[in-house]
Design a protein around this motif. Structure first.
Motif, PDB file in Angstrom:
ATOM      1  N   GLU A  42       0.821  -1.206   0.000  1.00 23.89           N
ATOM      2  CA  GLU A  42       0.000   0.000   0.000  1.00 23.89           C
ATOM      3  C   GLU A  42       0.855   1.256   0.000  1.00 23.89           C
ATOM      4  O   GLU A  42       0.494   2.261  -0.607  1.00 23.89           O
ATOM      5  CB  GLU A  42      -0.946   0.007   1.214  1.00 23.89           C
ATOM      6  N   GLU A  43       1.989   1.206   0.668  1.00 25.21           N
ATOM      7  CA  GLU A  43       2.893   2.361   0.673  1.00 25.21           C
ATOM      8  C   GLU A  43       3.430   2.622  -0.730  1.00 25.21           C
ATOM      9  O   GLU A  43       3.500   3.772  -1.188  1.00 25.21           O
ATOM     10  CB  GLU A  43       4.053   2.101   1.649  1.00 25.21           C
ATOM     11  N   LEU A  46       0.704   4.090  -2.801  1.00 22.82           N
ATOM     12  CA  LEU A  46       0.483   5.493  -2.446  1.00 22.82           C
ATOM     13  C   LEU A  46       1.451   6.417  -3.171  1.00 22.82           C
ATOM     14  O   LEU A  46       1.072   7.491  -3.641  1.00 22.82           O
ATOM     15  CB  LEU A  46       0.627   5.676  -0.927  1.00 22.82           C
ATOM     16  N   LYS A  50       0.285   9.359  -5.704  1.00 21.23           N
ATOM     17  CA  LYS A  50       0.633  10.767  -5.484  1.00 21.23           C
ATOM     18  C   LYS A  50       1.398  11.333  -6.677  1.00 21.23           C
ATOM     19  O   LYS A  50       1.202  12.495  -7.059  1.00 21.23           O
ATOM     20  CB  LYS A  50       1.443  10.900  -4.197  1.00 21.23           C
ATOM     21  N   ILE A  81      -6.478   7.594  -2.513  1.00 22.98           N
ATOM     22  CA  ILE A  81      -5.354   7.818  -1.597  1.00 22.98           C
ATOM     23  C   ILE A  81      -5.834   7.705  -0.146  1.00 22.98           C
ATOM     24  O   ILE A  81      -5.172   7.081   0.688  1.00 22.98           O
ATOM     25  CB  ILE A  81      -4.713   9.194  -1.858  1.00 22.98           C
ATOM     26  N   GLU A  85      -4.494   4.983   2.412  1.00 23.20           N
ATOM     27  CA  GLU A  85      -3.866   5.373   3.671  1.00 23.20           C
ATOM     28  C   GLU A  85      -4.547   4.683   4.860  1.00 23.20           C
ATOM     29  O   GLU A  85      -3.870   4.209   5.777  1.00 23.20           O
ATOM     30  CB  GLU A  85      -3.929   6.891   3.838  1.00 23.20           C
TER      31      GLU A  85
END
Length: 224
Positions: A42-43, A46, A50, A81, A85
């Motif tokens: 997930e990081e 992300l 972005k 996003i 998060e």
């Protein structure tokens, strides 16, 4: 002879208990690694989201005729996003709880193994180097600082807001016809096959992830 039998039975009971604890330990370990993998994935997602958000905003400033589609993409990306998060933070909390459960359980199993001459089990860091107590506090601190920062540069946010308020003059009939001959660049969604914006990372219709065949590269970013 009786003492020998008692000792053997006690040892067998210890082995049985160790086996049960070891199975429990492996289950916790597996869940921990799963939550860790989700957190890391997930990081990474992300960061891609972005970056795509910034590229979309740059294109929004450059092409007024594409404002409606790009603005829809931005709204979808902001929602994505936020959801990513939340999923990442939830996975981090789950991984932390599992790690806190894993440590004393492993120490207990290692102690029991030592009583019968077995070696300690391998440390988690030998399998996942980043899985340390500091990992959870560091990640949470870094992500909290990220949340305090705007998701996009302030200059781009101001420009996007100004572009959104821009009223395009109503052209003459001949001009409208000429404009329609130059539609914004589109591509077909691989899931629902509907036409979507070329740079849309997620289809706004079916929410399926999409990858551009000719993705933009960071070197095309506007100069400071």
């Amino acid at each position: 002879m009786a003492n020998s039998d008692v000792s053997l039975l006690a040892k067998l009971e210890n082995i049985k208990e160790i086996r049960g604890k070891s199975i429990q330990l492996e289950k916790v370990k597996l869940k921990l690694k799963q939550e860790f993998d989700i957190t890391e994935n997930e990081e990474k997602c992300l960061q891609e989201y972005k970056m795509e958000m910034e590229l979309l905003l740059q294109e929004k400033m450059a092409h007024v005729e594409e404002l409606r589609l790009i603005h829809a993409d931005i709204n979808t990306m902001e929602t994505t996003i936020k959801q990513a998060e939340e999923e990442r933070n939830r996975s981090l909390e789950n991984a932390k709880k599992l790690y806190e459960e894993y440590r004393p359980l492993k120490d207990e199993v290692d102690g029991m193994r030592a009583t019968i001459g077995l070696e300690k089990l391998a440390e988690l860091t030998e399998e996942e180097e980043k899985l340390t107590p500091e990992y959870f506090d560091k990640q949470k601190s870094e992500w909290q600082s990220e949340a305090a920062e705007p998701s996009i540069p302030e200059s781009l946010a101001v420009a996007a807001a100004a572009a959104q308020q821009l009223q395009v003059p109503r052209p003459a009939k001949t001009e409208r016809q000429a404009f329609r001959q130059q539609p914004p660049p589109m591509k077909a969604c691989l899931s629902c096959h509907q036409q979507i914006h070329r740079n849309a990372p997620i289809c706004p219709l079916c929410k399926a992830k999409s990858r551009s065949r000719n993705p933009k590269k960071p070197k095309r970013k506007l100069d400071e």
